[in-house]
Every structure is written in structure tokens, then in C-alpha cells.
Design a protein around this motif. Structure first.
Motif, PDB file in Angstrom:
ATOM      1  N   PHE A   1      -4.934 -13.581  -7.953  1.00 33.40           N
ATOM      2  CA  PHE A   1      -4.670 -11.915  -6.634  1.00 33.40           C
ATOM      3  C   PHE A   1      -4.488 -10.762  -7.307  1.00 33.40           C
ATOM      4  O   PHE A   1      -5.248  -9.879  -7.322  1.00 33.40           O
TER       5      PHE A   1
ATOM      6  N   ASN B   1      -7.916  -9.047  -8.466  1.00 32.46           N
ATOM      7  CA  ASN B   1      -8.609  -8.214  -7.814  1.00 32.46           C
ATOM      8  C   ASN B   1      -7.679  -7.853  -6.998  1.00 32.46           C
ATOM      9  O   ASN B   1      -7.429  -7.570  -5.398  1.00 32.46           O
ATOM     10  N   ASN B   2      -6.797  -6.783  -7.687  1.00 31.74           N
ATOM     11  CA  ASN B   2      -5.785  -6.473  -6.033  1.00 31.74           C
ATOM     12  C   ASN B   2      -6.143  -4.898  -6.419  1.00 31.74           C
ATOM     13  O   ASN B   2      -5.546  -3.793  -7.001  1.00 31.74           O
ATOM     14  N   PHE B   3      -6.674  -4.889  -5.872  1.00 33.66           N
ATOM     15  CA  PHE B   3      -8.363  -3.326  -4.999  1.00 33.66           C
ATOM     16  C   PHE B   3      -7.374  -2.560  -4.966  1.00 33.66           C
ATOM     17  O   PHE B   3      -7.065  -1.615  -5.096  1.00 33.66           O
TER      18      PHE B   3
ATOM     19  N   ILE C   1     -13.202  -5.184  -8.645  1.00 37.79           N
ATOM     20  CA  ILE C   1     -13.730  -5.645  -7.081  1.00 37.79           C
ATOM     21  C   ILE C   1     -12.995  -4.094  -6.839  1.00 37.79           C
ATOM     22  O   ILE C   1     -14.237  -3.872  -6.281  1.00 37.79           O
TER      23      ILE C   1
ATOM     24  N   LEU D   1       6.533  -3.885  -8.193  1.00 37.25           N
ATOM     25  CA  LEU D   1       5.631  -4.270  -7.401  1.00 37.25           C
ATOM     26  C   LEU D   1       6.476  -5.875  -7.270  1.00 37.25           C
ATOM     27  O   LEU D   1       6.189  -6.644  -6.446  1.00 37.25           O
TER      28      LEU D   1
ATOM     29  N   PHE E   1       0.993  -1.266   0.072  1.00 37.62           N
ATOM     30  CA  PHE E   1      -0.606  -0.457  -0.213  1.00 37.62           C
ATOM     31  C   PHE E   1       0.550   1.358  -0.180  1.00 37.62           C
ATOM     32  O   PHE E   1       0.632   2.247  -0.721  1.00 37.62           O
TER      33      PHE E   1
ATOM     34  N   TYR F   1      -6.986   1.381  -5.921  1.00 36.50           N
ATOM     35  CA  TYR F   1      -7.639   2.286  -5.183  1.00 36.50           C
ATOM     36  C   TYR F   1      -6.874   3.187  -4.444  1.00 36.50           C
ATOM     37  O   TYR F   1      -6.687   4.778  -5.106  1.00 36.50           O
ATOM     38  N   MET F   2      -5.030   2.968  -4.256  1.00 35.94           N
ATOM     39  CA  MET F   2      -4.405   3.845  -4.040  1.00 35.94           C
ATOM     40  C   MET F   2      -3.821   4.914  -5.210  1.00 35.94           C
ATOM     41  O   MET F   2      -2.909   5.616  -5.000  1.00 35.94           O
TER      42      MET F   2
END
Lengths: 513, 296
Positions: A435, A438-440, A467, A378, A331, A444-445
Motif C-alpha cells: 500500500f 503506491n501511496n500516491f 506511482i 496516519l 486525503f 501528491y497532496m
């Protein structure tokens, strides 16, 4: 066998009795309070769980159950139940405006639509506060001092009364002017029902000195199941969408939750406002997950091959440095990259590109590219780690034999290393696909799903994956649509499940080769 | 290449010089240096930004021009300490709970033969494919209704959040542990049973000690996973004093114009240090854990 375990393990038995006593006390407390707030789902779940616990821990035969119980109870409540509940919500219109049951909706409609009746009496009112800082009103009605809160209708109490106004009540503090001003909004919003029957109306005040009786302008007729406006005479009847509607189509809010069948699912394909964004997002989700796995695997494998040569000195150092992005909490990385990719002030544009202003995160295609590039950063260390691990398990003589046969390095890689590597990494690649599907937090960030689609009623955009669409529809798009969000969740369930199933079948056939 | 049976580095060094060394080995070092630069430059950037007082985004681009710890001092009045504490407590409790529950379940599956054992193992394998965050809406609604009955299990409460995390504890971890439990010979428990030990004694005093390495791996993976979890934490926790690091730091970095960038960077460095240290320290185990149970 009658040599009871209890006697062999006294301290343990006492500990067990103590823990079970605690658990039962907790459970009974829960049963009572669930009963009090008529939360029947929680009540049933608790009762079943409690009986199961006592059976598991006091029966002599259920030894495996003793070890499985704690994990299973959490699994049932927080995973299986929530999965099933997602399924249920997907078939309802649950969301803003349809939050609750029909009877809750009826009392909410009655109390929201109140008017001060002409000629209704004014009461000198005292604003009170109980020990828990809950507000209450105190008035003198029919010569009796009475106190009530928003939850408890007016009831007679012993109180000191001066000039028709209550000045002291045991258990309450009478608020003075300053205290009332501080909680002004709460005071003006407080409604104290006159009795248990919503029809009798409620007490409200604007100035904290006199209170008036407001009564519902609508009347609910339980036998006909209709609402009638007492002033205009308009009749509202319930429809199958969970609303009272008049003949003119005027809707009363709030509504209640009803089953709407497959509507949430079909609207994703037929409702223009939803289906356009939904299709784009679905395609991008697959593309994103696939490309993420492909790029990170390619880079990770390349680096693993390069550093798999024992002649390279300092391989440990290279490895330790290369896995740093994996060790840095994900994150945080996404947020750091978001800063570095900022169009005007970010490090990439400002320093590396000498002051260019490339809209990395605000152009639809560049934003997609940026998401993939950041995910490459990442994700490659993970692939590097697993490829390094599996490369070492490939026997050296196989490679030697290939070389002897005159295969060039490229051919060795394609025909020997990759097939062998795939056997052990394929399941990990499928897991990685699931994974990334659904790598929310990355989406999102980094971009928040943006840049947003113009003109869509849902707050979704070009880089949103399914997601993050769920999250946005449920919590961020102004009007919360839990039903639609859950329906999208169900589709993700199905997609991920299918892909994993097909994938694992394929890898099993790989193993047989 | 006749000495492949026992290749010593000296042989290669004697053989490879100049251009031949470069085409076979040397270029790999160039790739390595480029790779390291790529891997660590965002980390250097955030470290540099954290050392600049009152840094904004644009003021952070001049790497390592100032060395000042004021951002680190300023963190403490801004809720960072609370978030860090919350994160540590939530992650630790979840890790311990995960190990205990997963260990107990793995013990049952590995040591007892009971009806429905195979079926439950298969069911677990299927359930673990579906991440909890897919049900985030339902979890939120569930916690809303639990709040009326048990306020501490409801929305905006950390115990409630821990319980949600524990709901996902059995999935992957049981399989990692189950495999490891099976490698402990059953004769050990048989012997203890003959000596009169109860199953509880065997579990708590013998088995858990013998499987300590896998317990450590699972605890670590659970800790790291919970520490970085965002979506459920953000949905459940709304009050600033209850937030975890992930939710709290997100708030700082989210607002681009007024982001306290230096403060965020310092917080990010502090938040990342324990995790990076754990990784470096336990690298070996993590790699074996990864390849054994396909976790990420």
C-alpha cells in the motif's frame, strides 16, 4: 428436472427477460455507434460480452456463470484489459505528438500545413449554427448554395440567397455580427473541407464575411508513402519512430504511434535525463515504503502493548481517541498537514517552534522526513488496531510460563510475543508495504513530489515515489509521455508482485514453525 | 500474583499504591495522554480553522479564538454541495454494486463446483495485489476511446468513474465474502431446493439475508475507500461540477498563497464527520474485517 425454474419463479423470470432486453438494446446501440466511429476494439469487446451475457443467462447449465458474469465483465474491462493495455502502451511511443494512427497523422499533417493559394477565389460566407450549436459555413459555389461543417464537406442545400450570400437555410440559424464576435475564435479556427479528399483543401475565414480556399502545402503520395512540399520540393519519408522526416532531419508533426520495443524501459537506465531521477525515485520508494511500515508498526505495537494491561482504566476511551487519525479521510489529513507544515505560516513553525522558519516541505531531506512523520501519524492507528487484536489472542499461560522462567519483560517481548504476533500480522505488514509503495495521495497532496529536481525534463522531485512519477510523466510534465509512464507502471507491477510473493512465502514458513 | 485465575481489579488496587502503581500502571496513562494529544491535535487545528471567518493559513494558528460559522455557510455557494452530493452518490452506488457483484461471485464460488473454480480463485487472489491506480494511464486512454461510443461511460463522466471502481470490486471483497458464505451451512440451501426453490430464490431471499453482516462490512469498506479515492477520480473528472470531494477540496488547499483555508477547513470537517461517525459506530466490525482480510 423438466420442471423449469422459470415457472417456479415467474416474477423473477419476467424481471430477467426485461433486464436482458435492456442489456441487449444497450449492447446493440453500442455496436452500431462503435461501427460508426470505427472503434473496432470496443466493437469486438462489446460483441463478445453480449454473446457471453446471453449465453450465461439463457442457458440452463451455466448457473455459476450467471453469478460471476457481472463482476467478471467489469473485472475484464477495467482491470485485466487496462493492465494488458498498460503493457502494450509501455512498448509504444504513445504520448503528445504520437497520439493516433498513421492515417490520422497524415490527415492532421495535411490540414495543419495549409496555405491560401494565390488567386484562389473569395466567397461571401454566411456563418451558420445548427440545432446543437455546431458551426457551419454556407457559400454559393458554381451558382449552388452549399453548406458544410468541420466533419461534413460542403454539400448543396436549399437556401435563400441574396447577392451571392446565403441568408437563410432550413435547419440552421444564420449568425449575426454580435453572435459571430462572441464565438470569434471558433469561427476563425473552423475549417470546412471542400470535398472528402483532403487534397482539394478547405474553406476558412478571418473576418466572417469572405472565405478563401486553403489548400495543403504538402502532398501525400500513397504509393511511395512520402510527403512532398509543393513549394520547396522537399520530400519527407516516414521513419521507424512514427514521423515523416526530410533528409535534413526536419520532422513533421504530429507523428503516429509505433512500437518502440524496450526503449521506454532502457531509457530509464541509460538516458541521463531520465535515469538520474528514476534511480533516486526508485530508491526513495523502497525506503519510504519500508520505513513507513517499520515506524507505524513500532509505534502501533508499543501503544498496543502499553494498553494491553487490564489494570489500565479507560482503555476503551484511549483506543477510540487513538484511532481517530485512521478514521479521518486520508486525503484530508495530508492537506491539513501540508498547511500546518508551511514554512512561514504553518502551525508547527509559527506556534510550536515560536516563529522559526524551517523548510519542512521545501528542503529535500526535511521533506522526506516530513512525509514519513505525517505517514506515521496516519498509519500508527491501523497498526495499533491490528496489534491490539492479535495480542489478545496470545494465550496468557505462555506469558506466565515465560515469567516463571525468569525472563524479563524485554525478553518476553522479543522471544515470545513478537514471534507469535508475527504469524498473524506479517501478511498485513506485507499488504501495508504494498500500500505504501503506491501511496500516491499522501505524496501528491503533501509535497506534490517536490522539491523538484533542478534541470530535469520531467516534473519530478525528491519525495516523488514511482506511482507519483507515473502520474507526473503521463499528465503533468508538459509533454505527455504515456509510453514511458506505462513502462514505470510495469516496473511497479513487477516490484510489488515479487515482494508480495517472497513475503508470503516467508510468512508461510513462519506459520510452519 | 497467586490469584491469576480470577484477577479482580480490587485485588490489584489493594496491592498497587504509590510508586509501585506508577511504575506498573500510572505511566501508561501519561503515554495515553501524550498519544491522544498527538492523535487529535491536527483535528482540533482544522476544527478551529473552520470556525474562523476568512481565515488564511497564518490567521488559523490562534486556536479557538473565534467561534463563527460563516465558513460553513459560505461553503454552499462554492460548489461544495455538488461535490459532496457527487461523492455520496458515487460512493453509495459503488458500495451497492460492489456488494451485489461480490456477493454473487462469492455465492458461485461457495455453492457450485465448476471447471476452473480453483484457478479463478487463485487468479483473483493474484489480481487483487495490483491496485487499479497502477493502470491509471491505460484507464484514462480507455475512457477516452469509450467516450466516442458511449458518451456516459467516457472520460469526465461519473458513471464511467463508477464503472472503473466496480472493475476493482471483485478482488479483496470476494475473499472476505467467500469465507463468510462458507460458514453458512449448505444444508439450508439443500432443504430449500427440496422444497422447490430455484437458485435465484435461494440467493436473493435466503443467503443474502444470512450473510448480511459481511455485506455491511464490505459495503462500508467500499464506501470509505471510494470516498477517499483520489488519483483515478482526478484523472477521469475534469469539470468542476462533476468532481468528488477529494478532487474538489484538493483544489482549494493546493494553491498555498490564495488558499481559502477557512473554507477548506470547514469543508474538511463536514467531509470527515460522516466517515468518522461510521467508524466509531462500526469499529468492532471494521477491526474483525481488517484482521480477516488484510485490507487497507
Amino acid at each position: 428436472m423438466d420442471n423449469g425454474r422459470a415457472r417456479n419463479f415467474k416474477a423473477g423470470f419476467i424481471a430477467k427477460l426485461f433486464l436482458m432486453a435492456l442489456l441487449n438494446a444497450f449492447g446493440l446501440y453500442g455496436l452500431f455507434s462503435a461501427w460508426a466511429v470505427s472503434s473496432w476494439g470496443v466493437f469486438t469487446g462489446l460483441a463478445v460480452g453480449l454473446i457471453a451475457a446471453n449465453w450465461a443467462y439463457f442457458s440452463r447449465r451455466a448457473i455459476p456463470a450467471k453469478y460471476l458474469y457481472p463482476g467478471l465483465i467489469f473485472l475484464f474491462v477495467y482491470q485485466l484489459f487496462s493492465m494488458a493495455y498498460t503493457g502494450y502502451v509501455a512498448f509504444t511511443n504513445y504520448g503528445d505528438g504520437h497520439n493516433s494512427t498513421k492515417s490520422d497523422a497524415i490527415s492532421a499533417i495535411l490540414s495543419y500545413n495549409e496555405v491560401r493559394l494565390d488567386g484562389s477565389p473569395a466567397f461571401p460566407v454566411a456563418v451558420l449554427e445548427d440545432g446543437d450549436k455546431n458551426l457551419a459555413f454556407g457559400i454559393v459555389r458554381d451558382g449552388q448554395p452549399q453548406v458544410g461543417t468541420s466533419d461534413n464537406p460542403l454539400a448543396s442545400v436549399d437556401a435563400t440567397v441574396e447577392n451571392d450570400r446565403i441568408t437563410a437555410v432550413p435547419g440552421y440559424t444564420v449568425l449575426n455580427f454580435n453572435q459571430v464576435v462572441q464565438r470569434q475564435q471558433e469561427v476563425t479556427e473552423l475549417r470546412v473541407p471542400l470535398s472528402d479528399d483532403a487534397k482539394d483543401g478547405s474553406l476558412r475565414t478571418q473576418d466572417a464575411s469572405s472565405a478563401f480556399v486553403y489548400s495543403p502545402i504538402l502532398e501525400y503520395d500513397a504509393s511511395a508513402d512520402t510527403m512532398t512540399n509543393k513549394e520547396t520540393g522537399v520530400v519527407y519519408t516516414p521513419n521507424d519512430r512514427g514521423n515523416f522526416v526530410s533528409d535534413q532531419g526536419e520532422k513533421l508533426t504530429p507523428g503516429w504511434r509505433v512500437l518502440v520495443g524496450f526503449e521506454n524501459f532502457t531509457s530509464m537506465f541509460t538516458d541521463k535525463a531520465v535515469s538520474g531521477p528514476f534511480f533516486q525515485i526508485a530508491v526513495w520508494t523502497f525506503a519510504f515504503a519500508f520505513l513507513s511500515v517499520a515506524t507505524t508498526f513500532a509505534l502501533g505495537l508499543a501503544l498496543a502493548l502499553i494498553f494491553n494491561d487490564p489494570r489500565v482504566r479507560g482503555r476503551k476511551f484511549y483506543r477510540a481517541m487513538l484511532i481517530l487519525p485512521y478514521a479521518f479521510p486520508g486525503f484530508l489529513s495530508a492537506l491539513v498537514w501540508k498547511g500546518m507544515l508551511n514554512e512561514r505560516f504553518g502551525f508547527i513553525n509559527d506556534v510550536l517552534l515560536g516563529g522559526a522558519s524551517i523548510p519542512w516541505l521545501s528542503d529535500p531531506w526535511l521533506a522526506k522526513f516530513s512525509v514519513l512523520a505525517v505517514n506515521l501519524w496516519l498509519g500508527f492507528p491501523y497498526m495499533f488496531l491490528i496489534c491490539t487484536g492479535t495480542l489478545q489472542s496470545i494465550p496468557g499461560d505462555v506469558l506466565e510460563a515465560a515469567k516463571m522462567d525468569g525472563a524479563n519483560p524485554w525478553r518476553v517481548l522479543r522471544s515470545v510475543i513478537l514471534p507469535l504476533l508475527m504469524i498473524s500480522t506479517a501478511p498485513l505488514l506485507i499488504a501495508s508495504f504494498a500500500f505504501n509503495f503506491n501511496n500516491f495521495s499522501l505524496i501528491y497532496m503533501l509535497t506534490g513530489g517536490g522539491p523538484n529536481f533542478a534541470g530535469s525534463p520531467l516534473l519530478v522531485g525528491s519525495t516523488d515515489i514511482l506511482i507519483s512519477m507515473v502520474y507526473s510523466v503521463a499528465f503533468e510534465s508538459g509533454v505527455k509521455q504515456y509510453g514511458l509512464a506505462s513502462a514505470v507502471s510495469i516496473l511497479i507491477f513487477i516490484a510489488v508482485g515479487l515482494i508480495s510473493w517472497i513475503g508470503f512465502r516467508r510468512t508461510r514458513s513462519l506459520e510452519e514453525l | 500474583m497467586t490469584t491469576t485465575i480470577n484477577p479482580s481489579t480490587e485485588v490489584h488496587q489493594n496491592k498497587l499504591r504509590g510508586a509501585a502503581w506508577f511504575t506498573q500502571v500510572g505511566w501508561r496513562h501519561i503515554v495515553g495522554v501524550v498519544g491522544i494529544a498527538y492523535a487529535i491535535f491536527p483535528l482540533l487545528y482544522v476544527l478551529s480553522a473552520s470556525l474562523k471567518p476568512n481565515a488564511t493559513l497564518t490567521g488559523s494558528n490562534n486556536l479557538f479564538s473565534v467561534f463563527d460559522l460563516s465558513n460553513y455557510q459560505a461553503l454552499w455557494g462554492k460548489g461544495f454541495g455538488t461535490w459532496a452530493m457527487n461523492s455520496l452518490v458515487i460512493s453509495s452506488v459503488t458500495a451497492i454494486g460492489t456488494v451485489l457483484m461480490g456477493g454473487a461471485a462469492a455465492y458461485a464460488f461457495s455453492r457450485f463446483r465448476f471447471k476452473g473454480r480453483e484457478a479463478s480463485l487463485t487468479a483473483l487472489l493474484i489480481i487483487q495485489m495490483f491496485p487499479q491506480m497502477l493502470a491509471v494511464v491505460a484507464i484514462f486512454l480507455l475512457l477516452l476511446s469509450l467516450r466516442d461510443v458511449f458518451p456516459f461511460l467516457g472520460a469526465n463522466n461519473q458513471i464511467g468513474l463508477i464503472c472503473v471502481y466496480l472493475g476493482g470490486a471483485l478482488g479483496v471483497n470476494t475473499f472476505l465474502m467467500y469465507g463468510f458464505f462458507n460458514t453458512v451451512p449448505r444444508e439450508i440451501d439443500e432443504a430449500a431446493k427440496i422444497d422447490g426453490a430455484s437458485h435465484a430464490q435461494i440467493f436473493w431471499t435466503m443467503i443474502l439475508r444470512l450473510v448480511a453482516p459481511i455485506l455491511a462490512v464490505v459495503a462500508l469498506l467500499s464506501f470509505v475507500g471510494t470516498y477517499g479515492e483520489f488519483i483515478i477520480a482526478k484523472t477521469v473528472l475534469s469539470h468542476p461540477s462533476k468532481m468528488t470531494l477529494a478532487v474538489g477540496l484538493y483544489q482549494w488547499a493546493a494553491d498555498e498563497r490564495n488558499a481559502p483555508w477557512g473554507l477548506f477547513a470547514a469543508g474538511a470537517v463536514l467531509a470527515a464527520v460522516p466517515i468518522i461517525a461510521l467508524f466509531m459506530f462500526l469499529q468492532k466490525y471494521i477491526v474483525s474485517g481488517l484482521t480477516a482480510g488484510s485490507v487497507k
